[in-house]
Scaffold this active site. Structure first.
Site, PDB file in Angstrom:
ATOM      1  N   ALA A  86       1.046  -0.942  -0.039  1.00 53.48           N
ATOM      2  CA  ALA A  86      -0.003   0.038   0.107  1.00 53.48           C
ATOM      3  C   ALA A  86       0.738   1.131   0.006  1.00 53.48           C
ATOM      4  CB  ALA A  86      -0.796   0.149   1.251  1.00 53.48           C
ATOM      5  N   ASP A  87       0.832   2.136  -1.269  1.00 50.59           N
ATOM      6  CA  ASP A  87       1.635   3.416  -0.804  1.00 50.59           C
ATOM      7  C   ASP A  87       0.671   4.442  -2.075  1.00 50.59           C
ATOM      8  OD1 ASP A  87       3.738   5.040  -1.062  1.00 50.59           O
ATOM      9  OD2 ASP A  87       4.832   4.239  -2.362  1.00 50.59           O
ATOM     10  N   VAL A  88      -0.498   4.620  -0.902  1.00 52.85           N
ATOM     11  CA  VAL A  88      -1.410   5.413  -1.626  1.00 52.85           C
ATOM     12  C   VAL A  88      -1.970   6.982  -1.286  1.00 52.85           C
ATOM     13  CG1 VAL A  88      -3.949   5.867  -2.324  1.00 52.85           C
ATOM     14  CG2 VAL A  88      -2.357   3.437  -2.118  1.00 52.85           C
TER      15      VAL A  88
END
Length: 207
Positions: free
Chosen positions: A154-156
């Protein structure tokens, strides 16, 4: 030597690609030290770095940290089934494809215009098994079959923070549903002292 350095800077500025995308003003700036490497900036903030000649090279510290996690997810070279929530310039998906050939990957990136820009200017290796879907991260994760993923990254970010709907217990339940037994979840979380957001995320994961 100074004149040569200035010339290189002039060429780099001339070759930069600037385009409006859904998330703001995107810039692809050439790396003066690596011939086919680029930095992606959104509204002036560095987001990703990609070396097309060496996709296993990770320039940003946070990406190197996630890269170490990916390295430990399975024995070296073993293919992974990976889901990337947030794509940017697809740096980590490229890393997995380079270090673990025959991996199958899904990238979920909401900014469709950014995806088009990256595909055009920083094309993927045709042999890389990377599928990119332009939709919300939560919606994209919901389409992943139960127990399919060895790895979820997750890299949001919305601005400087992770969107609230990607920090809830329900979201992490969805991550756990998508992960295979023994699978790994890695998240890029931005925070500073006293680390209240990070502590909250740890508590949410523990719950």
């Amino acid at each position: 030597m100074g004149k040569s350095r200035n010339a290189r800077r002039g060429r780099a500025a001339a070759e930069a690609v600037v385009e409006d995308v859904d998330g703001g003003r995107a810039e692809l700036v050439p790396d003066r030290d690596r011939p086919r490497a680029w930095t992606l900036l959104i509204d002036g903030a560095p987001q990703s770095h990609v070396d097309l000649d060496d996709p296993a090279y990770l320039s940003f510290e946070y990406q190197r940290r996630i890269g170490h996690v990916i390295d430990l997810t399975a024995p070296p070279g073993r293919p992974l089934r990976a889901v990337h929530l947030g794509g940017g310039a697809l740096t980590l998906a490229r890393y997995v494809a380079a270090t673990r050939p025959r991996s199958t990957q899904q990238v979920v990136e909401r900014d469709a215009a950014l995806v088009q820009l990256v595909r055009r200017e920083l094309p993927l290796d045709p042999g890389a098994r990377i599928r990119v879907r332009s939709t919300d991260a939560r919606a994209g994760l919901a389409k992943v079959p139960d127990g399919w993923a060895d790895l979820v990254v997750a890299d949001v970010f919305g601005g400087a923070r992770t969107p609230a709907h990607l920090t809830s217990t329900e979201f992490l339940d969805e991550v756990r549903r998508a992960l295979a037994p023994g699978g790994v979840y890695a998240a890029n979380l931005a925070d500073g002292p006293p680390l209240a957001h990070l502590r909250g995320q740890i508590a949410t994961a523990a719950a």
